[in-house]
Design a protein around this motif. Structure first.
Motif, PDB file in Angstrom:
ATOM      1  N   GLU A 187      25.194  20.219  33.642  1.00 22.07           N
ATOM      2  CA  GLU A 187      25.966  19.076  34.838  1.00 22.07           C
ATOM      3  C   GLU A 187      27.517  18.849  33.674  1.00 22.07           C
ATOM      4  N   GLN A 188      28.364  19.109  34.599  1.00 23.92           N
ATOM      5  CA  GLN A 188      29.596  18.827  34.735  1.00 23.92           C
ATOM      6  C   GLN A 188      29.926  17.845  36.254  1.00 23.92           C
ATOM      7  N   THR A 189      30.855  17.462  35.904  1.00 26.21           N
ATOM      8  CA  THR A 189      31.588  17.144  37.789  1.00 26.21           C
ATOM      9  C   THR A 189      33.489  16.841  37.015  1.00 26.21           C
ATOM     10  N   GLU A 202      36.716  15.726  39.291  1.00 19.84           N
ATOM     11  CA  GLU A 202      37.088  15.366  39.776  1.00 19.84           C
ATOM     12  C   GLU A 202      38.855  15.759  40.740  1.00 19.84           C
ATOM     13  N   LEU A 243      35.265  15.171  44.697  1.00 15.69           N
ATOM     14  CA  LEU A 243      34.467  15.120  43.552  1.00 15.69           C
ATOM     15  C   LEU A 243      33.703  16.031  43.719  1.00 15.69           C
ATOM     16  N   LEU A 244      33.373  17.022  41.979  1.00 17.46           N
ATOM     17  CA  LEU A 244      32.659  18.433  42.734  1.00 17.46           C
ATOM     18  C   LEU A 244      31.467  18.554  41.546  1.00 17.46           C
ATOM     19  N   LYS A 245      30.608  19.340  41.697  1.00 12.00           N
ATOM     20  CA  LYS A 245      29.462  19.659  39.996  1.00 12.00           C
ATOM     21  C   LYS A 245      29.249  20.905  40.386  1.00 12.00           C
ATOM     22  N   HIS A 289      26.468  23.069  38.564  1.00 11.73           N
ATOM     23  CA  HIS A 289      25.133  22.789  37.905  1.00 11.73           C
ATOM     24  C   HIS A 289      24.197  24.107  38.352  1.00 11.73           C
ATOM     25  N   ILE A 302      28.268  25.838  41.868  1.00 12.12           N
ATOM     26  CA  ILE A 302      29.041  23.848  42.309  1.00 12.12           C
ATOM     27  C   ILE A 302      28.601  23.837  43.427  1.00 12.12           C
ATOM     28  N   GLU A 303      29.132  22.454  43.134  1.00 10.50           N
ATOM     29  CA  GLU A 303      29.087  22.243  44.739  1.00 10.50           C
ATOM     30  C   GLU A 303      30.065  20.845  45.263  1.00 10.50           C
ATOM     31  N   VAL A 316      30.336  17.338  46.641  1.00 11.03           N
ATOM     32  CA  VAL A 316      29.480  16.017  46.245  1.00 11.03           C
ATOM     33  C   VAL A 316      29.356  15.169  47.062  1.00 11.03           C
ATOM     34  N   ASP A 317      31.508  13.953  47.050  1.00 17.27           N
ATOM     35  CA  ASP A 317      31.827  13.970  47.566  1.00 17.27           C
ATOM     36  C   ASP A 317      33.169  14.070  47.826  1.00 17.27           C
TER      37      ASP A 317
END
Lengths: 130, 182
Positions: A59-61, A63, A72-74, A76, A80-81, A83-84
């Motif tokens: 997992e990595q986030t 910004e 905010l992307l995540k 994993h 990728i998705e 998330v905020d």
């Protein structure tokens, strides 16, 4: 309902299917390769590359701070998705978790676009298939 | 004198109808944004405001409907604070309007309001995708077109049915009498 309506609906459904079928075929082929060559996601803001990330299992986030707002992307599980985001319409959050080359996530209000590319020669996504 | 009087009253009626329709269209957009369905298709929406645009195209002239479309787009941008995406929604609305106005004029004999509403909804999606692909200079965004086409048919049918019920009811009002001559 008139006959013209049904004709219009038929034409549109046919067009949608024509666009979708080659994609299913392509996705079936590429999903097997995913694990040996990891994909990359190119994040662009205003048409310029902001960051390129490898889609890892870990997992990595990420910004993204643009002058219009933040996202905010995540990353994993090789995908990728988004998330905020503090954009007004929140449409970018409905794109979901993306794992295939050619997939995109777009945040129109912030002019952010995330495109998934395959490593090496493959990729290019939808425009390669005709 | 009576003819000019009649003309003034027609202009006045048109203005009133456009204003009311614009207000209702904005309210419908707000109501739509409160419906808590999370469709997994980015950019897909019900497009309830299209009911008013269809009704306006039915009763009034194309240029009156254009006025309504611009008003509605600007007002919703003000209310939702989506000014940064105003360009995209304007592009979509105007393209949708152009397609519906054209079909209303040329294809009325073959298409019912349902067909016109489907075409308008899909034109809205295509217009927005086109604007986005110009801004981002990528065609990858059209990836979502097939899903939007299918959802556009479904929402277009719903909106068309709603307009089909609304228009006869409005026709019974005295305010709309003068628009029904042709």
């Amino acid at each position: 309902m008139k006959r013209g309506d049904l004709l219009l609906i038929t034409v549109i459904v046919a067009a949608a299917l024509l666009l979708m079928v080659p994609r299913w075929v392509q996705n079936g082929q590429s999903s097997e390769k995913n694990h040996n060559n990891p994909l990359t996601a190119v994040i662009k803001v205003d048409g310029e590359v902001y960051k390129t990330v490898t889609l890892t299992k870990e997992e990595q986030t990420i910004e993204i701070n643009t002058k219009r707002g933040d996202n905010l992307l995540k990353v994993h599980d090789y995908g990728i998705e988004m998330v905020d985001a503090d954009c007004p319409d929140q449409i970018c959050l409905t794109f979901g978790f993306k794992t295939n080359p050619g997939d995109t996530i777009v945040c129109l209000p912030h002019r952010v676009i995330v495109e998934i590319k395959g490593t090496g020669g493959e990729g290019g996504g939808t425009d390669a298939v005709i | 004198m009576p003819s000019s009087d009649e003309e003034t009253s027609l202009v006045l009626k048109r203005t009133v109808v456009i204003a009311i329709f614009a207000a209702v269209a904005v309210v419908l957009s707000i109501a739509e944004s409160m419906i808590p369905i999370n469709i997994q298709i980015p950019g897909a929406k019900l497009g309830l405001a299209n009911i008013m645009i269809l009704a306006c195209l039915y009763f009034l002239r194309a240029r009156d409907a254009l006025m309504l479309v611009v008003l509605k787009t600007l007002l919703t941008a003000f209310i939702f604070g989506t000014f940064s995406s105003l360009l995209f929604s304007l592009f979509g609305s105007l393209f949708s309007f152009a397609v519906m106005a054209l079909l209303m004029k040329l294809g009325r004999r073959r298409l019912s309001l349902i067909g016109i509403s489907i075409a308008g909804g899909i034109a809205h999606n295509i217009g927005q995708l086109a604007a986005a692909s110009i801004v981002f200079s990528t065609l990858n965004i059209f990836y979502y077109l097939p899903a939007l086409l299918i959802s556009g048919i479904a929402t277009g049918i719903l909106v068309g049915i709603a307009a089909k019920y609304l228009i006869p009811s409005l026709s019974r009002l005295a305010l709309f009498d003068s628009f029904l001559k042709d």
